[in-house]
Motif scaffolding. Structure first.
Motif, PDB file in Angstrom:
ATOM      1  N   ILE A   1       0.831  -1.202   0.000  1.00  0.00           N
ATOM      2  CA  ILE A   1       0.000   0.000   0.000  1.00  0.00           C
ATOM      3  C   ILE A   1       0.865   1.252   0.000  1.00  0.00           C
ATOM      4  O   ILE A   1       0.571   2.223  -0.713  1.00  0.00           O
ATOM      5  N   ALA A   2       1.927   1.247   0.765  1.00  0.00           N
ATOM      6  CA  ALA A   2       2.824   2.407   0.805  1.00  0.00           C
ATOM      7  C   ALA A   2       3.418   2.670  -0.577  1.00  0.00           C
ATOM      8  O   ALA A   2       3.487   3.826  -1.016  1.00  0.00           O
ATOM      9  N   ALA A   3       3.817   1.606  -1.289  1.00  0.00           N
ATOM     10  CA  ALA A   3       4.395   1.764  -2.625  1.00  0.00           C
ATOM     11  C   ALA A   3       3.380   2.361  -3.594  1.00  0.00           C
ATOM     12  O   ALA A   3       3.700   3.281  -4.357  1.00  0.00           O
ATOM     13  N   VAL A   4       2.149   1.869  -3.543  1.00  0.00           N
ATOM     14  CA  VAL A   4       1.102   2.392  -4.426  1.00  0.00           C
ATOM     15  C   VAL A   4       0.822   3.865  -4.105  1.00  0.00           C
ATOM     16  O   VAL A   4       0.610   4.676  -5.005  1.00  0.00           O
TER      17      VAL A   4
ATOM     18  N   ALA B   1      -3.421  10.228  -1.166  1.00  0.00           N
ATOM     19  CA  ALA B   1      -2.730   9.129  -1.853  1.00  0.00           C
ATOM     20  C   ALA B   1      -3.093   7.787  -1.228  1.00  0.00           C
ATOM     21  O   ALA B   1      -3.298   6.787  -1.939  1.00  0.00           O
ATOM     22  N   LEU B   2      -3.189   7.738   0.092  1.00  0.00           N
ATOM     23  CA  LEU B   2      -3.582   6.498   0.769  1.00  0.00           C
ATOM     24  C   LEU B   2      -5.030   6.136   0.449  1.00  0.00           C
ATOM     25  O   LEU B   2      -5.345   4.963   0.205  1.00  0.00           O
ATOM     26  N   ALA B   3      -5.905   7.126   0.435  1.00  0.00           N
ATOM     27  CA  ALA B   3      -7.308   6.869   0.096  1.00  0.00           C
ATOM     28  C   ALA B   3      -7.402   6.273  -1.309  1.00  0.00           C
ATOM     29  O   ALA B   3      -8.112   5.285  -1.535  1.00  0.00           O
ATOM     30  N   ARG B   4      -6.686   6.855  -2.242  1.00  0.00           N
ATOM     31  CA  ARG B   4      -6.687   6.348  -3.618  1.00  0.00           C
ATOM     32  C   ARG B   4      -6.147   4.918  -3.672  1.00  0.00           C
ATOM     33  O   ARG B   4      -6.734   4.045  -4.298  1.00  0.00           O
TER      34      ARG B   4
END
Length: 82
Positions: A32-35, A61-64
């Motif tokens: 998730i962090a990479a995405v 960015a995390l929500a996406r």
């Protein structure tokens, strides 16, 4: 010197972290962090409440990456009326 966080800000950060952990499910922090384009350590700090006021663009960015809407997060993290 940074202004200390209020209890409400801390609580909101803890709710955000819990929501993100639940949305991540079985996916790894690293994935998730990479995405999202952030470090796994940043995600860990947000999820555990050690970074209760992450930057807007980090949350976006995390929500996406997790398929969440910002509107949904805003409602779920809103202060609880006393």
């Amino acid at each position: 010197m940074r202004t200390p966080l209020t209890p409400e800000e801390r609580e909101r950060g803890e709710r955000l972290g819990l929501l993100l952990r639940e949305a991540r499910g079985g996916r790894s922090m690293t994935e998730i962090a990479a995405v999202a384009g952030i470090s796994p350590e940043t995600l860990r700090k947000i999820e555990t409440g050690r970074a209760p006021t992450p930057a807007f663009f980090t949350v976006a960015a995390l929500a996406r990456a997790l398929g969440l809407s910002m509107d949904e997060l805003a409602v779920l993290c809103a202060p609880v009326p006393v």
